[in-house]
Design an enzyme around this catalytic site. Structure first.
Site, PDB file in Angstrom:
ATOM      1  N   ARG A 103      -5.229  13.204  19.424  1.00  0.00           N
ATOM      2  CA  ARG A 103      -3.876  13.661  19.742  1.00  0.00           C
ATOM      3  C   ARG A 103      -2.797  12.824  19.051  1.00  0.00           C
ATOM      4  NH1 ARG A 103      -4.213  16.772  24.363  1.00  0.00           N
ATOM      5  NH2 ARG A 103      -1.999  16.523  24.718  1.00  0.00           N
TER       6      ARG A 103
ATOM      7  N   CYS B  22       0.499  12.849  21.485  1.00  0.00           N
ATOM      8  CA  CYS B  22       0.148  11.638  22.214  1.00  0.00           C
ATOM      9  C   CYS B  22      -0.900  11.956  23.278  1.00  0.00           C
ATOM     10  CB  CYS B  22       1.329  10.984  22.917  1.00  0.00           C
ATOM     11  SG  CYS B  22       2.755  10.781  21.857  1.00  0.00           S
TER      12      CYS B  22
ATOM     13  N   TRP C 278       1.647   9.653  18.776  1.00  0.00           N
ATOM     14  CA  TRP C 278       1.983  10.392  17.553  1.00  0.00           C
ATOM     15  C   TRP C 278       3.503  10.453  17.560  1.00  0.00           C
ATOM     16  CZ3 TRP C 278       4.449  15.105  16.442  1.00  0.00           C
ATOM     17  CH2 TRP C 278       4.273  15.577  15.131  1.00  0.00           C
TER      18      TRP C 278
END
Ligand code: G6P
Length: 610
Positions: free
Chosen positions: A27, A2, A75
């Site tokens: 990311r 993230c 993510w």
């Protein structure tokens, strides 16, 4: 993983947050969101399932505006990608929070908070933090205190950005186990997971240290260390350029990056060689004194960087005559290992932020290694700041999630290291000059290989309907095969495995039939005849062979055997050269399959969670 961004300013910060998120998308990119405190001191939020572009569109349709805000590109770790799981998370319209990392004790905290009457709207581990802060603020209305109190109950890794409706011109940032920088503006401050996110607004950065908590107001920044002492952290002026790399006319970043390898290699060699000799100081001030004592090398890395380490290990044993052991960082960090005297610890990381590699480096620093060396592509990364010696690959920003130019430049860096160490282990000046010539020949030879692009594009069509593929190699071409398999699975989603060709008969041969493509890397070296015997075993089972060979390898094409004779002559550079057609093969297969090549599903470029 993230990416997080935040800002406290006089102006509307939403465009800064959105631009920052775009730059952090490497990311994670499964969902995104932003929250600002508007002019009426109301916390406003937009979240989307999908990429930052979608968030931008939503924002254009119903813009938010405010001087204090936080944003996030996700993510997924806990909870599937969905709008509800996207950050920022908000508790009772009061506190909004973004988080990068993993809270290991989230389940017990969730239970406690449920009993205290909190209702959960997401499946994330993050929501317990925002609820915890809300809970703490009920007894002590100071947001900083509430954050301190809450993080004292967290186990795990967390970079946090927190804003509070009751204190609308204040942002609290926390760094523990996940990266976070503060950007220093004039009468404004920013936070982000990396420097690059903030380059459009500032060049001045403070790198928070482990356990730091920052209390950020427009005109005042106070940083507390992990023991709650107020500390002074230096301001660094970044030399990075704010320009976002463009595709330069290529269809994807990955293709651009494959084709930029000759330049990336030249750049990585520049000023590292003088009069046919390697400039040892390029590894750091103390490199010379450390290298003269090296008796063994330990290499630790993840993913593609791990494959670079495997190739380097063979070079180190063969050229520098010293033993080398390579390990996956996530394994090394939790394993008790024996450190032999005078062992140099080397970690390899494109991003310099990979959580497992960073933890491995931190572990190594506490053990009896002779020294620690990071080979990295990002100058201002955490790993480069933590290692004693640093060698920067000058590949330039790599945007495609599947690593290409970072890998080949890592190999260049590692070869320089091998020769530098070998110098103290019997390598003659004449040998060194010879190896330097091989390195200097690389950009031209890689260019030659890129000319095979059209043939490889045709070859890729044979993989369009395949679900599995086997890659074979021997010696230093086993890690090349492993890297080829990794590229194919990452971007085309074809299940691909690499095996030492000699291991074929110990299991994987059972999988070979007419539907199983087998890709072999067959340079004209001392193992070629052995490899050819292994390939006969495939042919006898009607397997379809795709062989990458030298012109001199004399491998014959037949109905079931496609041969691509590449313009490579066998020498120590051959693992680098053979990587190029495998990158192109993976790329063209993914194009045929219509995959999202630069941002493959479920993956991210920088893995800052373990
Ligand atoms: C991720 C990336 C890979 C990379 C690996 C290690 O999985 O998608 O391309 O090889 O992380 O990253 P690092 O930045 O440490 O080389």
């Amino acid at each position: 993983m993230c990416g997080i961004v935040g800002a406290v300013a006089q102006r509307d910060v939403s465009p800064i947050l959105l631009e920052g998120l775009k730059r952090l998308e490497y990311r994670g990119y499964d969902s995104a969101g932003l929250a600002v405190i508007d002019e009426n001191d109301v916390v406003q939020r937009i979240r989307v399932l999908g990429k930052v572009n979608q968030l931008q569109q939503e924002h254009e349709a119903s813009p938010l505006s405010g001087g204090t805000g936080i944003a996030h590109t996700r993510w997924a770790t806990h909870g599937k990608p969905s709008v509800n799981n996207a950050h920022p998370h908000i508790c009772r319209d009061e506190i909004a929070l973004v988080h990068n990392g993993i809270i290991e004790n989230h389940e017990s905290l969730r239970e406690q908070q449920r009993s205290a009457g909190f209702e959960f709207t997401s499946e994330t581990d993050t929501e317990v933090i925002v609820n915890g802060i809300y809970q703490a603020i009920q007894t002590n209305p100071d947001i900083l205190e509430a954050v301190f109190q809450t993080i004292s109950q967290l186990n795990g890794a967390y970079a946090l950005g927190v804003i509070n409706k009751a204190d609308p011109k204040r942002l609290i940032a926390v760094r523990k186990g996940s990266p976070l920088v503060i950007g220093v503006g004039i009468g404004e401050y920013f936070i982000a997971s990396d420097v690059f996110a903030l380059l459009p607004v500032t060049q001045r950065f403070i790198f928070l240290e482990e356990g730091d908590v920052a209390d950020i107001k427009r005109d005042k920044l106070t940083i507390y260390d992990k023991d709650r002492n107020i500390v002074d952290r230096p301001i660094n002026v970044s030399e990075l350029n704010a320009d976002v790399a463009d595709k330069a006319g290529y269809r994807h970043y990955m293709l651009k990056e494959i084709f930029s390898q000759p330049d990336a290699i030249s750049e990585s060699l520049k000023s590292r060689i003088e009069d046919g000799k390697i400039v040892i100081n390029e590894f750091g001030q103390n490199a010379d004194s450390i290298f003269t004592r090296v008796k063994a090398v330990k290499i630790v890395a993840c993913g593609t960087s791990y494959h670079a380490g495997l190739i380097a290990a063979n070079w180190i044993e063969e050229i520098a005559n010293i033993s080398c052991h390579v390990e996956i960082a996530s394994e090394f960090r939790y394993r008790k290992s024996v450190v032999t005297d005078n062992t140099l610890f080397v970690c390899i990381s494109q991003s310099g932020e990979t959580a497992d590699t960073l933890a491995a480096l931190q572990k190594a620093k506490e053990e009896k290694y002779l020294g620690t060396l990071a080979i990295c592509n990002v100058a201002e990364s955490t790993i480069t700041r933590e290692a004693e010696l640093v060698f920067l690959t000058h590949a330039g920003p790599e945007i495609g999630v599947a690593s290409t130019k970072a890998f080949t430049t890592q190999l260049v860096a590692l070869f320089l290291l091998v020769v530098a160490i070998g110098r103290n282990n019997g390598l003659s000046l004449e040998d060194e000059n010879g190896y330097v010539k091989q390195l200097e020949s690389l950009p031209g030879r890689v260019n030659q290989l890129l000319l095979h692009k059209d043939e490889i594009e045709v070859m890729a069509k044979s993989f369009a309907d395949k679900h599995h593929a086997l890659f074979l190699g021997r010696g230093n071409f086993l890690p090349v095969a492993m890297e080829g398999a990794l590229k194919l699975k990452e971007i085309s989603y074809i299940h691909a495995e690499a095996y030492a060709a000699g291991e074929l008969k110990h299991g994987p041969l059972a999988l070979v039939d007419k539907d199983m493509p087998v890709i072999a890397v067959a340079p004209n070296n001392h193992l070629l005849e052995k490899l050819k015997s292994n390939l006969q075993e495939v042919q006898a089972r009607e397997g379809k062979l795709f062989i990458f060979a030298d012109k001199n390898s004399e491998v014959e094409a037949t109905d079931n055997v496609r041969v691509l004779n590449i313009s490579a002559v066998y020498d120590f550079m051959a693992p680098i050269l053979y990587t190029i057609p495998l990158q192109l093969l993976a790329y063209y297969v993914a194009v045929i399959k219509g995959a999202d090549i630069d941002q493959p599903r479920n993956l991210a470029k920088s893995v800052t969670v373990e």
